[in-house]
Design a protein around this motif. Sequence first.
Motif, PDB file in Angstrom:
ATOM      1  N   ILE A  15       1.131 -22.979 -19.012  1.00 49.68           N
ATOM      2  CA  ILE A  15      -0.312 -23.086 -18.809  1.00 49.68           C
ATOM      3  C   ILE A  15      -0.635 -24.064 -17.685  1.00 49.68           C
ATOM      4  N   VAL A  16       0.000 -25.223 -17.688  1.00 45.00           N
ATOM      5  CA  VAL A  16      -0.249 -26.217 -16.640  1.00 45.00           C
ATOM      6  C   VAL A  16       0.199 -25.686 -15.284  1.00 45.00           C
ATOM      7  N   SER A  17       1.327 -25.001 -15.241  1.00 45.39           N
ATOM      8  CA  SER A  17       1.788 -24.453 -13.958  1.00 45.39           C
ATOM      9  C   SER A  17       0.857 -23.346 -13.471  1.00 45.39           C
ATOM     10  N   GLN A  18       0.308 -22.551 -14.378  1.00 45.65           N
ATOM     11  CA  GLN A  18      -0.663 -21.531 -13.961  1.00 45.65           C
ATOM     12  C   GLN A  18      -1.955 -22.169 -13.461  1.00 45.65           C
ATOM     13  N   ILE A  19      -2.383 -23.250 -14.096  1.00 40.54           N
ATOM     14  CA  ILE A  19      -3.580 -23.955 -13.624  1.00 40.54           C
ATOM     15  C   ILE A  19      -3.340 -24.511 -12.225  1.00 40.54           C
ATOM     16  N   LEU A  20      -2.189 -25.146 -12.019  1.00 37.18           N
ATOM     17  CA  LEU A  20      -1.860 -25.687 -10.696  1.00 37.18           C
ATOM     18  C   LEU A  20      -1.764 -24.583  -9.651  1.00 37.18           C
ATOM     19  N   LEU A  21      -1.174 -23.461 -10.022  1.00 41.43           N
ATOM     20  CA  LEU A  21      -1.068 -22.332  -9.105  1.00 41.43           C
ATOM     21  C   LEU A  21      -2.448 -21.804  -8.722  1.00 41.43           C
ATOM     22  N   MET A  22      -3.342 -21.669  -9.699  1.00 43.54           N
ATOM     23  CA  MET A  22      -4.687 -21.178  -9.396  1.00 43.54           C
ATOM     24  C   MET A  22      -5.464 -22.177  -8.536  1.00 43.54           C
ATOM     25  N   GLN A  23      -5.264 -23.493  -8.758  1.00 47.19           N
ATOM     26  CA  GLN A  23      -5.912 -24.480  -7.901  1.00 47.19           C
ATOM     27  C   GLN A  23      -5.384 -24.373  -6.473  1.00 47.19           C
ATOM     28  N   CYS A  24      -4.085 -24.172  -6.330  1.00 40.57           N
ATOM     29  CA  CYS A  24      -3.497 -24.011  -4.991  1.00 40.57           C
ATOM     30  C   CYS A  24      -4.045 -22.767  -4.308  1.00 40.57           C
ATOM     31  N   ILE A  25      -4.138 -21.675  -5.047  1.00 41.84           N
ATOM     32  CA  ILE A  25      -4.703 -20.440  -4.485  1.00 41.84           C
ATOM     33  C   ILE A  25      -6.149 -20.672  -4.078  1.00 41.84           C
ATOM     34  N   CYS A 101      -9.411 -15.176  -5.293  1.00 40.54           N
ATOM     35  CA  CYS A 101      -8.910 -15.803  -6.525  1.00 40.54           C
ATOM     36  C   CYS A 101      -8.849 -14.805  -7.672  1.00 40.54           C
ATOM     37  N   ALA A 102      -9.735 -13.809  -7.672  1.00 41.57           N
ATOM     38  CA  ALA A 102      -9.648 -12.752  -8.686  1.00 41.57           C
ATOM     39  C   ALA A 102      -8.339 -11.987  -8.535  1.00 41.57           C
ATOM     40  N   LEU A 103      -7.925 -11.772  -7.302  1.00 40.68           N
ATOM     41  CA  LEU A 103      -6.617 -11.144  -7.075  1.00 40.68           C
ATOM     42  C   LEU A 103      -5.491 -12.059  -7.563  1.00 40.68           C
ATOM     43  N   GLY A 104      -5.655 -13.369  -7.381  1.00 38.65           N
ATOM     44  CA  GLY A 104      -4.680 -14.323  -7.907  1.00 38.65           C
ATOM     45  C   GLY A 104      -4.589 -14.269  -9.421  1.00 38.65           C
ATOM     46  N   LEU A 105      -5.736 -14.119 -10.094  1.00 33.32           N
ATOM     47  CA  LEU A 105      -5.722 -13.944 -11.552  1.00 33.32           C
ATOM     48  C   LEU A 105      -4.943 -12.691 -11.937  1.00 33.32           C
ATOM     49  N   PHE A 107      -2.567 -11.095 -10.181  1.00 31.00           N
ATOM     50  CA  PHE A 107      -1.137 -11.164  -9.878  1.00 31.00           C
ATOM     51  C   PHE A 107      -0.385 -12.157 -10.749  1.00 31.00           C
ATOM     52  N   PHE A 108      -1.012 -13.298 -11.077  1.00 29.40           N
ATOM     53  CA  PHE A 108      -0.261 -14.382 -11.705  1.00 29.40           C
ATOM     54  C   PHE A 108      -0.622 -14.646 -13.160  1.00 29.40           C
ATOM     55  N   ILE A 109      -1.842 -14.398 -13.561  1.00 29.45           N
ATOM     56  CA  ILE A 109      -2.240 -14.647 -14.945  1.00 29.45           C
ATOM     57  C   ILE A 109      -2.017 -13.396 -15.786  1.00 29.45           C
ATOM     58  N   ARG A 110      -2.476 -12.261 -15.291  1.00 36.87           N
ATOM     59  CA  ARG A 110      -2.205 -10.940 -15.859  1.00 36.87           C
ATOM     60  C   ARG A 110      -2.742 -10.713 -17.260  1.00 36.87           C
ATOM     61  N   ARG A 111      -3.630 -11.528 -17.743  1.00 39.53           N
ATOM     62  CA  ARG A 111      -4.228 -11.353 -19.070  1.00 39.53           C
ATOM     63  C   ARG A 111      -5.737 -11.380 -18.926  1.00 39.53           C
ATOM     64  N   GLY A 112      -6.379 -10.291 -19.291  1.00 41.45           N
ATOM     65  CA  GLY A 112      -7.827 -10.204 -19.204  1.00 41.45           C
ATOM     66  C   GLY A 112      -8.530 -11.248 -20.049  1.00 41.45           C
ATOM     67  N   LYS A 113      -7.936 -11.567 -21.202  1.00 39.75           N
ATOM     68  CA  LYS A 113      -8.550 -12.539 -22.105  1.00 39.75           C
ATOM     69  C   LYS A 113      -8.528 -13.959 -21.533  1.00 39.75           C
ATOM     70  N   LEU A 161      -9.619  -6.212 -13.177  1.00 37.00           N
ATOM     71  CA  LEU A 161      -8.302  -5.847 -12.646  1.00 37.00           C
ATOM     72  C   LEU A 161      -7.214  -5.993 -13.703  1.00 37.00           C
ATOM     73  N   CYS A 162      -7.271  -7.078 -14.473  1.00 36.14           N
ATOM     74  CA  CYS A 162      -6.260  -7.291 -15.513  1.00 36.14           C
ATOM     75  C   CYS A 162      -6.378  -6.249 -16.617  1.00 36.14           C
ATOM     76  N   MET A 163      -7.595  -5.944 -17.037  1.00 35.17           N
ATOM     77  CA  MET A 163      -7.791  -4.953 -18.099  1.00 35.17           C
ATOM     78  C   MET A 163      -7.339  -3.568 -17.638  1.00 35.17           C
ATOM     79  N   ARG A 164      -7.608  -3.253 -16.387  1.00 33.86           N
ATOM     80  CA  ARG A 164      -7.166  -1.959 -15.864  1.00 33.86           C
ATOM     81  C   ARG A 164      -5.649  -1.849 -15.904  1.00 33.86           C
ATOM     82  N   THR A 165      -4.968  -2.941 -15.607  1.00 33.88           N
ATOM     83  CA  THR A 165      -3.507  -2.950 -15.664  1.00 33.88           C
ATOM     84  C   THR A 165      -3.016  -2.898 -17.103  1.00 33.88           C
TER      85      THR A 165
END
Length: 176
Positions: A15-25, A101-105, A107-113, A161-165
């Motif tokens: 979770i922390v690494s995903q937060i850091l990744l999204m901040q970087c994006i 950033c929506a594209l970042g969500l 590609f990297f988060i992949r969960r609609g929830k 995008l995540c829900m479609r996937t």
Amino acid sequence: MASHFRSYIWDPVLIVSQILLMQCIYYSFLGLWLAGVDGLVHASRSLNQIFSYEAGRAPVRLSAPWLPAPLSLYWGGGVLGFATLQGRLSMMAFILNSLTCALGLWFFIRRGKQCLDFTVTVHFFHMIGCWVYNAHLPAALSWWLVNVVCMALMAVIGEYLCMRTELRAIPVNTGP
């Protein structure tokens, strides 16, 4: 035998690494979008474009007769103001960044929830960064308006995008 697909295991490191990744994006692509805007209008680049909401000038105060004087609306004449071409282009860069950033969500988060959670977290840390940079909370209505619109766009498009996937048909091989 239980399925282990998308098992919900508490993993704070992930979770922390995903937060850091999204901040970087968020900040990397915002910097690229703002550099593109600066190239269009030949403006100088600075951190004020990312963190300041009253850069250069005091906000233009519009008095609203239905509100008391302290609650009058501030339509910032600074970085994210409607009054200047630079301000409008900067707002466009923030909106384009929310799409990136929506594209970042996706590609990297992949969960609609989790899209809304990560979107609010990114913008919350951005607000904290702006607060530290300016030494006070934003008073410009344009800053709040831009950030709420960007939050909504990022969350809705990322979740779509995540829900479609997630809802993509899973092929099941029934034959030998």
